[in-house]
Design an enzyme around this catalytic site. Structure first.
Site, PDB file in Angstrom:
ATOM      1  N   LEU A  33       0.818  -1.217   0.000  1.00  0.00           N
ATOM      2  CA  LEU A  33       0.000   0.000   0.000  1.00  0.00           C
ATOM      3  C   LEU A  33       0.849   1.263   0.000  1.00  0.00           C
ATOM      4  CD1 LEU A  33      -2.733  -1.108   2.567  1.00  0.00           C
ATOM      5  CD2 LEU A  33      -2.761  -1.290   0.063  1.00  0.00           C
ATOM      6  N   GLY A  36      -1.631   6.372  -2.744  1.00  0.00           N
ATOM      7  CA  GLY A  36      -2.736   6.224  -3.704  1.00  0.00           C
ATOM      8  C   GLY A  36      -3.840   5.361  -3.108  1.00  0.00           C
ATOM      9  N   HIS A  37      -3.454   4.203  -2.559  1.00  0.00           N
ATOM     10  CA  HIS A  37      -4.445   3.339  -1.908  1.00  0.00           C
ATOM     11  C   HIS A  37      -5.097   4.070  -0.724  1.00  0.00           C
ATOM     12  CE1 HIS A  37      -1.475   0.213  -3.483  1.00  0.00           C
ATOM     13  NE2 HIS A  37      -2.609  -0.177  -4.052  1.00  0.00           N
ATOM     14  N   GLY A 147      -9.278   3.536  -8.251  1.00  0.00           N
ATOM     15  CA  GLY A 147      -8.444   4.670  -8.638  1.00  0.00           C
ATOM     16  C   GLY A 147      -8.495   4.921 -10.141  1.00  0.00           C
TER      17      GLY A 147
HETATM   18  P1  AMP Z   1      -3.704  -2.201  -6.861  1.00  0.00           P
HETATM   19  O1  AMP Z   1      -3.278  -2.565  -5.464  1.00  0.00           O
HETATM   20  O2  AMP Z   1      -2.583  -1.742  -7.723  1.00  0.00           O
HETATM   21  O3  AMP Z   1      -4.601  -3.239  -7.484  1.00  0.00           O
HETATM   22  O4  AMP Z   1      -4.609  -0.915  -6.686  1.00  0.00           O
HETATM   23  C1  AMP Z   1      -5.752  -0.938  -5.852  1.00  0.00           C
HETATM   24  C2  AMP Z   1      -6.577   0.286  -6.142  1.00  0.00           C
HETATM   25  O5  AMP Z   1      -5.812   1.454  -5.852  1.00  0.00           O
HETATM   26  C3  AMP Z   1      -7.009   0.385  -7.605  1.00  0.00           C
HETATM   27  O6  AMP Z   1      -8.356   0.846  -7.667  1.00  0.00           O
HETATM   28  C4  AMP Z   1      -6.036   1.384  -8.160  1.00  0.00           C
HETATM   29  O7  AMP Z   1      -6.541   2.089  -9.274  1.00  0.00           O
HETATM   30  C5  AMP Z   1      -5.864   2.308  -6.973  1.00  0.00           C
HETATM   31  N1  AMP Z   1      -4.621   3.070  -7.104  1.00  0.00           N
HETATM   32  C6  AMP Z   1      -3.380   2.575  -7.343  1.00  0.00           C
HETATM   33  N2  AMP Z   1      -2.487   3.575  -7.477  1.00  0.00           N
HETATM   34  C7  AMP Z   1      -3.194   4.731  -7.333  1.00  0.00           C
HETATM   35  C8  AMP Z   1      -2.835   6.121  -7.384  1.00  0.00           C
HETATM   36  N3  AMP Z   1      -1.591   6.513  -7.611  1.00  0.00           N
HETATM   37  N4  AMP Z   1      -3.822   7.016  -7.194  1.00  0.00           N
HETATM   38  C9  AMP Z   1      -5.100   6.635  -6.971  1.00  0.00           C
HETATM   39  N5  AMP Z   1      -5.496   5.337  -6.915  1.00  0.00           N
HETATM   40  C10 AMP Z   1      -4.557   4.415  -7.088  1.00  0.00           C
END
Ligand code: AMP
Length: 284
Positions: A33, A36-37, A147
């Site tokens: 995490l 962004g998360h 995101g």
């Molecule tokens: P992931 O763990 O990469 O599957 O991401 C989980 C959630 O966090 C997804 O909905 C991503 O789009 C969101 N996410 C990842 N990076 C960012 C970021 N930099 N800004 C906003 N949301 C993000």
């Protein structure tokens, strides 16, 4: 914070929360995490009475030559971050819990899943749609947070929720960036110091597209060309695609005269990074 590893346990905990009159926000993640998360968690906290977060590295969305086995896993650290954010429920199922032996049922959003990022990663969005629909059953929530960073994923999930009439509201949150503009990503951890410098070219290219748009350019090919010229300045970064699309259908547009997604993916050394902006369609 309660941590649950079984679907039945998680569902019971969510049901109990909601029976007590609380609204529940759900943030699905693959862990490692970052801010962004956490921005999704904070949006969920602001809009719902309680928040649930899943951490599951979903094998079904990785291709055979992708980074499933070396994807960063930092469960202890993730758990501390989520507890500090006031998260009520953390869901960390094992692979066998989400995919019992012999599991043969998949969810596929046809069309969208083969466009943009899906064109580069056959089967990826089938894996995403399948796991997110399973997670929605395991974590019955009022709202689910995604995101904008993964714009094609947002389009796929929104359509799946609509097509299957799933009882959850999808909320899309803005991209969180490093101070130099690089979109935060768990995969940024793969970058060497040199690649980390190169990686800023994704956002610089998109910023230049926005500047051109603000100066009146609406022609999609010329907008894409603006980005391509910026990428050409950094030989270590090879764009996989630079696309100017309708954000819902992910089909190319010729003219950016309505909200338009400009989506880029590029190999920065060996890691592959994504970024995008949405042009408003009219000069502000
Ligand atoms: P992931 O763990 O990469 O599957 O991401 C989980 C959630 O966090 C997804 O909905 C991503 O789009 C969101 N996410 C990842 N990076 C960012 C970021 N930099 N800004 C906003 N949301 C993000």
């Amino acid at each position: 914070m309660h941590t649950l590893t079984t679907i039945s346990g998680m569902r019971a905990a969510c049901d109990a929360l909601r029976r007590s009159g609380k609204t529940l926000g759900f943030v699905p993640t693959m862990g490692a995490l970052h801010e962004g998360h956490l921005s999704l968690v904070r949006a969920a906290r602001a809009q719902c009475d309680a928040v649930a977060v899943s951490v599951f590295v979903n094998p079904a969305q990785f291709g055979p030559n992708e980074d499933f086995s070396r994807y960063p896993r930092q469960l202890e650290n993730d758990s501390q971050m989520l507890a500090a954010e006031g998260v009520a429920l953390m869901f960390t199922p094992g692979v066998e819990e989400m995919y019992p032996p012999g599991a043969a049922t998949f969810v596929e959003v046809e069309g969208l899943s083969e466009r943009n990022e899906g064109r580069m990663r056959p089967g990826h969005f089938r894996g995403v749609a399948t796991v997110v629909s399973k997670l929605f059953h395991a974590v019955p929530a009022d709202k689910a947070y995604f995101g904008q960073k993964d714009a094609a994923q947002c389009a796929v999930i929104r359509k799946m929720v609509r097509d299957l009439a799933l009882p959850v509201e999808v909320v899309v949150c803005p991209i969180v960036r490093e101070p130099d503009g690089l979109a935060m990503s768990s995969r940024n951890a793969y970058l060497t110091a040199e690649e980390r410098q190169w990686a800023t070219v994704l956002f610089r290219a998109l910023t230049e597209v926005r500047r051109s748009f603000d100066a009146g350019e609406r022609n999609a090919s010329r907008l894409a060309e603006t980005a391509r010229a910026i990428f050409a300045q950094v030989p270590g970064v090879v764009p996989d695609y630079i696309e100017v699309l309708d954000p819902d259908t992910l089909l190319p547009v010729d003219v950016a005269d309505r909200p338009t997604l400009v989506s880029v993916a590029a190999r920065v050394g060996s890691p592959r990074l994504l970024d995008n902006i949405v042009l408003p369609g009219r000069a502000p």
